[in-house]
Scaffold this active site. Sequence first.
Site: not given
Ligand code: NAD
Length: 262
Positions: A144, A157
Site C-alpha cells: 500500500s 495497517y
Molecule cells: P476488499 O475488501 O475488496 O478485498 C479484500 C479481500 O480479502 C476480499 O476478497 C476478502 O474476502 C479477503 N479477505 C479478508 N480477510 C480474509 C481472510 N482472513 N482470509 C482470506 N481472505 C480474506 O479490499 P481491497 O481494497 O481489494 O484490498 C485488497 C488489498 O489491497 C489489501 O491488502 C489492501 O490492504 C490493499 N490495498 C487497498 C487499497 C485501497 O484503496 N482499496 C489501497 C492500498 C492497498
Amino acid sequence: MPGLKGRAAVITGSTSGIGKGIAERLAAQGVDIMLNGFGNRDEISSLEDQLKSDFGVRVAYSGADMSKPEEIRNLIRQAQDLYGGVDILVNNAGIQNVAPIDEFPEDRWDAVIAINLSSAFHSIKAALPGMKDKRWGRIINVASAHGLTASANKSAYVAAKHGVVGLTKAVALEVATQGITANAICPGWVLTDLVRSQIEARAKESGRSFEEEKRILVSEKTPTQDFSTPEQIGELAVFLCGDAASQMTGAPYSIDGGWMAQ
Ligand code: NAD
C-alpha cells in the site's frame, strides 16, 4: 517473449476488489487461477465460471482463512496438487481498522497483522520450495502507499504494510539467483469494499453525503484527485510476472496518483 500461458497463480483475497482485478488480468494471459477469500458462495461460483468461459483457463477456489497458518499451507498444497505448482503467488488479502492507537482494540491489531503481514510469510514459506525446484517464480505482495508512509489512526495497517515491503526485500535477496522475483505493489486509493466502508464511516461522522466524502477522501492524499482501479493494478501485476520484469525484484511500485511524490 514467452507468455504466461500455462502458469498457475494463487491470489489471496481475490473474491473482490484488487485481488479480483489481478485474477482477471492474469487469467486473460492464460494463467490458471486459484481464487481465495470470503463472500457469497453463488457470486464466487459465477466468478469462477466467468473466468473459465472468458479465458479458457482452469479456475479453483479455496475459502482458506488467511489468519490461520495451517489453512494457508493447505491453500498452497491444494494449488500445487491441482496445477503441479504455484508459479505466481499474489499476497493480497487484507483488512483495515481505523482507530487512534490508545483506543485500538488489541484483537483488531492482531487480526490486521495476521491477515495483512503474517499470511504473506506463511504463503511464501509454503510456495517457495516448489518455485526453487522449477527455478521460476513470481511473488507479488500487495502492500500500500501505507507501506511507504503513514496516516493517523491506521497504526496496525501501516505497521503491517511497512512489514510487507520489508519482507518483500528480504525474500528477493534470498532467491535472487534462482529465477524468482519478489516485488510489492503499493496502491493509493482504490474504490473497493475496504475503502467504501471507510467513506461510509466518515460520511456518518461528518453528515456529508457518500459522494461528497468520497471526493474529499481522494483529494486529501491524491494529486490526480482520482482512484486507481483494480484492473490497472492487475495490469501492473501482469507486467511484473513477465520476462520484461525479470530484473525487477525487491522493490515497491507505487500506483497512487502521485501520493508518494509529495
Ligand atoms: P476488499 O475488501 O475488496 O478485498 C479484500 C479481500 O480479502 C476480499 O476478497 C476478502 O474476502 C479477503 N479477505 C479478508 N480477510 C480474509 C481472510 N482472513 N482470509 C482470506 N481472505 C480474506 O479490499 P481491497 O481494497 O481489494 O484490498 C485488497 C488489498 O489491497 C489489501 O491488502 C489492501 O490492504 C490493499 N490495498 C487497498 C487499497 C485501497 O484503496 N482499496 C489501497 C492500498 C492497498
